[in-house]
Scaffold this active site. Structure first.
Site, PDB file in Angstrom:
ATOM      1  CE1 TYR A 133      33.153  78.229 -64.684  1.00  0.00           C
ATOM      2  CE2 TYR A 133      32.605  76.639 -66.385  1.00  0.00           C
ATOM      3  CZ  TYR A 133      32.492  77.912 -65.847  1.00  0.00           C
ATOM      4  OH  TYR A 133      31.722  78.861 -66.467  1.00  0.00           O
ATOM      5  CB  CYS A 134      32.970  75.780 -58.805  1.00  0.00           C
ATOM      6  SG  CYS A 134      34.303  75.051 -57.823  1.00  0.00           S
ATOM      7  NE  ARG A 135      34.849  81.217 -54.236  1.00  0.00           N
ATOM      8  CZ  ARG A 135      35.803  80.803 -53.411  1.00  0.00           C
ATOM      9  NH1 ARG A 135      37.044  81.144 -53.619  1.00  0.00           N
ATOM     10  NH2 ARG A 135      35.518  80.042 -52.379  1.00  0.00           N
TER      11      ARG A 135
END
Length: 119
Positions: free
Chosen positions: A80-82
């Protein structure tokens, strides 16, 4: 090279779909079942908050970082990321490197409430 481009494009398209609640619930379930949880944001972003149990490997270093963990290419990996964009790129990079079970879980902001409720 063509395969890498196709995998990259599929990852980018899927990243746009990776932030709904169902995806978050599936990601949480996978992590509870032993999947490795990887936050692919920068170290600075990771330090401001991350999901419990996540390790930080910036997306540009994902293949080398996962390889350093000496994991089998069949390992379950949730990224996941932003926003889901960088995790989509990282997922595509891992797929191109032969990792068969890397998935893009999407955005931290969409995953956090799911983790808070179920973790």
């Amino acid at each position: 090279m063509f395969r890498a481009i196709v995998v990259f494009c599929v990852g980018v398209v899927l990243s746009a779909c990776g932030s709904d609640n169902n995806t978050g619930e599936l990601a949480l379930s996978a992590v509870q079942d032993g999947a490795l949880l990887v936050d692919v944001r920068t170290a600075e972003e990771f330090a401001t908050g991350h999901l419990p149990g996540a390790i930080n490997i910036p997306h540009g270093e994902i293949v080398e970082g996962i390889a350093a963990l000496d994991l089998p290419q069949s390992s379950d990996i949730v990224l996941y990321c932003r926003s889901g964009n960088r995790s989509g790129i990282a997922t595509a990079s891992l797929s191109a490197a032969g990792f068969t079970k890397a998935v893009n879980a999407g955005a931290y902001s969409a995953l956090k409430p799911v983790w808070d409720a179920g973790g």
